[in-house]
Design an enzyme around this catalytic site. Structure first.
Site, PDB file in Angstrom:
ATOM      1  N   ASP A 228      17.455 -12.186 -24.469  1.00 54.28           N
ATOM      2  CA  ASP A 228      18.244 -11.246 -24.575  1.00 54.28           C
ATOM      3  C   ASP A 228      19.442 -12.362 -25.371  1.00 54.28           C
ATOM      4  O   ASP A 228      19.241 -13.580 -25.403  1.00 54.28           O
ATOM      5  CB  ASP A 228      19.030 -10.800 -23.247  1.00 54.28           C
TER       6      ASP A 228
ATOM      7  N   ASN B  38      22.792  -8.062  -9.062  1.00 59.77           N
ATOM      8  CA  ASN B  38      22.441  -6.570  -8.731  1.00 59.77           C
ATOM      9  C   ASN B  38      21.018  -6.137  -9.148  1.00 59.77           C
ATOM     10  O   ASN B  38      20.836  -5.131  -9.345  1.00 59.77           O
ATOM     11  CB  ASN B  38      23.585  -5.989  -9.872  1.00 59.77           C
TER      12      ASN B  38
ATOM     13  N   HIS C 278      19.218  -7.043 -11.920  1.00 54.27           N
ATOM     14  CA  HIS C 278      18.841  -6.910 -13.488  1.00 54.27           C
ATOM     15  C   HIS C 278      17.958  -7.823 -13.632  1.00 54.27           C
ATOM     16  O   HIS C 278      17.854  -8.953 -13.144  1.00 54.27           O
ATOM     17  CB  HIS C 278      20.056  -6.956 -14.201  1.00 54.27           C
TER      18      HIS C 278
ATOM     19  N   GLU D  76      20.332  -3.556 -16.742  1.00 51.65           N
ATOM     20  CA  GLU D  76      21.206  -3.233 -15.577  1.00 51.65           C
ATOM     21  C   GLU D  76      20.597  -2.087 -14.759  1.00 51.65           C
ATOM     22  O   GLU D  76      19.746  -1.271 -15.369  1.00 51.65           O
ATOM     23  CB  GLU D  76      22.563  -2.817 -16.214  1.00 51.65           C
TER      24      GLU D  76
HETATM   25  C1  GLP Z   1      22.187 -13.201 -16.837  1.00 48.09           C
HETATM   26  C2  GLP Z   1      21.107 -13.250 -17.876  1.00 48.09           C
HETATM   27  C3  GLP Z   1      19.522 -13.014 -16.883  1.00 48.09           C
HETATM   28  C4  GLP Z   1      19.621 -13.933 -15.852  1.00 48.09           C
HETATM   29  C5  GLP Z   1      20.615 -13.645 -14.922  1.00 48.09           C
HETATM   30  C6  GLP Z   1      20.901 -14.470 -13.639  1.00 48.09           C
HETATM   31  O1  GLP Z   1      23.268 -12.355 -16.993  1.00 48.09           O
HETATM   32  N1  GLP Z   1      21.048 -11.955 -18.770  1.00 48.09           N
HETATM   33  O2  GLP Z   1      18.627 -13.285 -17.842  1.00 48.09           O
HETATM   34  O3  GLP Z   1      18.501 -14.032 -15.254  1.00 48.09           O
HETATM   35  O4  GLP Z   1      22.113 -13.210 -15.492  1.00 48.09           O
HETATM   36  O5  GLP Z   1      21.517 -15.679 -14.217  1.00 48.09           O
HETATM   37  P1  GLP Z   1      21.771 -16.959 -13.288  1.00 48.09           P
HETATM   38  O6  GLP Z   1      20.518 -17.740 -13.199  1.00 48.09           O
HETATM   39  O7  GLP Z   1      23.064 -17.862 -14.101  1.00 48.09           O
HETATM   40  O8  GLP Z   1      22.338 -16.462 -11.916  1.00 48.09           O
END
Ligand code: GLP
Length: 267
Positions: A67, A137, A139, A144
């Protein structure tokens, strides 16, 4: 699902590095699906170390990130492009021409970015291994809760929770985007292998819903139950909510013994 529960975040990153290293040794021109987020930082450090030690090379690899924020310039320090360059691409031997993110150039129609990205992935021969993290959540990427389980790369609006979770990374003066372009759930499911990393207690609930709850668009990661080849690496804290824990550990031990006795993997 192959579920491996390890002592801490460091061991998770180390095992993730081993798996990716193995893939690159067998398939130097692998197509990697990459992810951002704080969980992946330790993994990138492992990969950089392995590269510097001469263990692995990314010279022939291609990568597609999950993303990218929409409305954030590629050279903005908050962009996922800058994150990837800083944490990984600039520190290994990957050809940056072969590193892709679903970035929308200024003036471009964001709705066209997704189909083009999908086409580029197809032209590269599809993704060999997709790395993913998980949001609190449930995702994956920026898919989402309520995202279509058959979605492809497209624009998504972040939930208030994701926006809040990620606000720790932005200073008060910085623009924090509420939109992103993300691989869809079906795009992720097309990968030949998926490697999910989750660490820390804030992920425990999402992890148990993903693995032991129903497959539902309200927990997008739960679709991974329907993928043929998923490896989930968890630390103790992220695994704390699992009811079937004993079986996962038991299976892991059997798997290790299969490896020792027959030199094969079973998952
Ligand atoms: C972000 C990204 C995801 C990631 C997730 C967890 O918003 N879009 O690809 O896996 O949230 O992030 P973190 O590893 O900082 O908890």
């Amino acid at each position: 699902m192959e579920i491996i529960i390890l002592k801490n975040a460091e061991s998770v990153a180390a095992m993730g590095g081993e798996l990716l290293g193995e893939l690159l040794r067998v398939r130097p021109a692998a197509v990697l699906g990459l992810a951002t987020g704080s969980t992946q930082l330790a993994l990138y450090r492992q990969l950089v170390e392995k590269h510097l030690a001469g263990d692995i090379s990314f010279k022939h690899a291609t990568s597609f990130n999950l993303d990218e924020y929409l409305g954030v310039a590629a050279d903005n320090p908050q962009s996922y492009r800058v994150y990837m360059d800083r944490e990984f691409f600039d520190r290994v031997d990957i050809d940056k021409q072969n590193t892709f993110l679903p970035y929308c150039e200024e003036g471009q129609n964001p709705r066209l970015v997704g189909p083009r990205y999908e086409e580029k992935i197809r032209q590269a021969g599809g993704i060999d291994l997709q790395l993913v993290g998980i949001g609190c959540n449930g995702h994956i990427g920026f898919n989402e809760p309520s995202s279509s389980l058959r979605s492809r790369t497209r624009v998504k609006t972040l939930t208030r929770q994701t926006f809040k979770d990620n606000s720790r990374l932005f200073s008060k003066e910085e623009f924090q985007p509420k939109l992103a372009i993300t691989m869809g759930i079906a795009t992720i499911m097309d990968a030949r292998r998926i490697l999910l990393l989750a660490t820390g207690e804030s992920k425990a609930e999402a992890v148990s819903k993903m693995m032991e709850g129903p497959v539902s668009a309200m927990c997008p990661a739960s679709i991974l139950q329907m993928h043929e080849r998923v490896t989930v690496l968890l630390d103790e804290a992220a695994a704390a909510g699992l009811r079937n824990r004993d079986y996962y550990d038991w299976t892991y031990r059997q798997n290790e013994s299969l490896k020792d006795r027959f030199g094969i993997d079973h998952d």
